[in-house]
Write an enzyme that holds these catalytic residues in place. Structure first.
Site, PDB file in Angstrom:
ATOM      1  N   ASN A 137       1.110  -4.729 -17.834  1.00  0.00           N
ATOM      2  CA  ASN A 137      -0.111  -4.404 -18.571  1.00  0.00           C
ATOM      3  C   ASN A 137      -1.213  -5.413 -18.247  1.00  0.00           C
ATOM      4  O   ASN A 137      -1.103  -6.585 -18.591  1.00  0.00           O
ATOM      5  CB  ASN A 137       0.183  -4.411 -20.076  1.00  0.00           C
ATOM      6  CG  ASN A 137      -1.048  -4.193 -20.932  1.00  0.00           C
ATOM      7  OD1 ASN A 137      -2.107  -3.843 -20.453  1.00  0.00           O
ATOM      8  ND2 ASN A 137      -0.885  -4.422 -22.227  1.00  0.00           N
ATOM      9  N   CYS A 188       0.540  -4.284 -26.097  1.00  0.00           N
ATOM     10  CA  CYS A 188       1.946  -4.214 -25.699  1.00  0.00           C
ATOM     11  C   CYS A 188       2.830  -5.120 -26.561  1.00  0.00           C
ATOM     12  O   CYS A 188       4.045  -4.901 -26.629  1.00  0.00           O
ATOM     13  CB  CYS A 188       2.103  -4.535 -24.218  1.00  0.00           C
ATOM     14  SG  CYS A 188       1.391  -6.106 -23.728  1.00  0.00           S
ATOM     15  N   GLU A 199      -0.989  -9.953 -37.347  1.00  0.00           N
ATOM     16  CA  GLU A 199      -1.248  -8.548 -37.674  1.00  0.00           C
ATOM     17  C   GLU A 199      -0.511  -8.074 -38.921  1.00  0.00           C
ATOM     18  O   GLU A 199      -0.669  -6.937 -39.352  1.00  0.00           O
ATOM     19  CB  GLU A 199      -0.883  -7.677 -36.477  1.00  0.00           C
ATOM     20  CG  GLU A 199      -1.802  -7.927 -35.287  1.00  0.00           C
ATOM     21  CD  GLU A 199      -1.499  -7.049 -34.100  1.00  0.00           C
ATOM     22  OE1 GLU A 199      -0.522  -6.266 -34.139  1.00  0.00           O
ATOM     23  OE2 GLU A 199      -2.244  -7.138 -33.113  1.00  0.00           O
TER      24      GLU A 199
END
Length: 147
Positions: A108, A116, A142
């Site tokens: 990525n 990812c 998060e």
């Protein structure tokens, strides 16, 4: 051109490698870049406090069709959420291709913008090109993992 901005909670700089108006790659570094940019600052702020994911024109020219498909699916994982490599493979219509998904995500070029780090192994965190400590910290920021 390489620009960057500090993400204090990671203790890393987020670097944006761009050419013309397209982002070629996003990476992390312990070293400060020579200059900053609005996009680098937006990505660092997104890592720190959330909000909408910064929008940028990404250069997918070096990516395979399979990688692009996987990246599109991973972009759908909301902040604070996660899926397994196997779930992504299933969603892509490639049941049993969890390792291929892992290889696509290892390549990525746009971490954070294509999150990812939100893709996990069936029985743990899985891998992350910038180290498991960084992946774990991102998931903590998060709200997916507790610090």
């Amino acid at each position: 051109m390489i620009t960057g901005a500090l993400a204090p909670s990671l203790g890393l700089y987020i670097l944006v490698h761009s050419e013309s108006s397209k982002v070629k790659r996003v990476s992390f570094s312990r070293l400060a870049p020579e200059s900053t940019s609005c996009l680098a600052e937006e990505i660092a702020a997104y890592v720190e406090v959330g909000g909408p994911c910064p929008q940028a024109e990404l250069d997918f020219s070096g990516c395979t069709r399979f990688q692009k498909k996987i990246y599109a699916l991973v972009q759908e994982i909301p902040r604070g959420g996660a899926m397994t490599y196997g779930q992504i493979a299933e969603k892509a219509g490639c049941s049993g291709a969890a390792r291929a998904v892992g290889r696509a995500l290892a390549a990525n070029p746009f971490p954070i913008l294509i999150p990812c780090h939100r893709v996990l192994a069936r029985n743990g965190l899985g891998g992350f090109a910038f180290g498991l400590e960084t992946k774990e910290r991102l998931l903590e920021l998060e709200g997916y993992l507790r610090a």
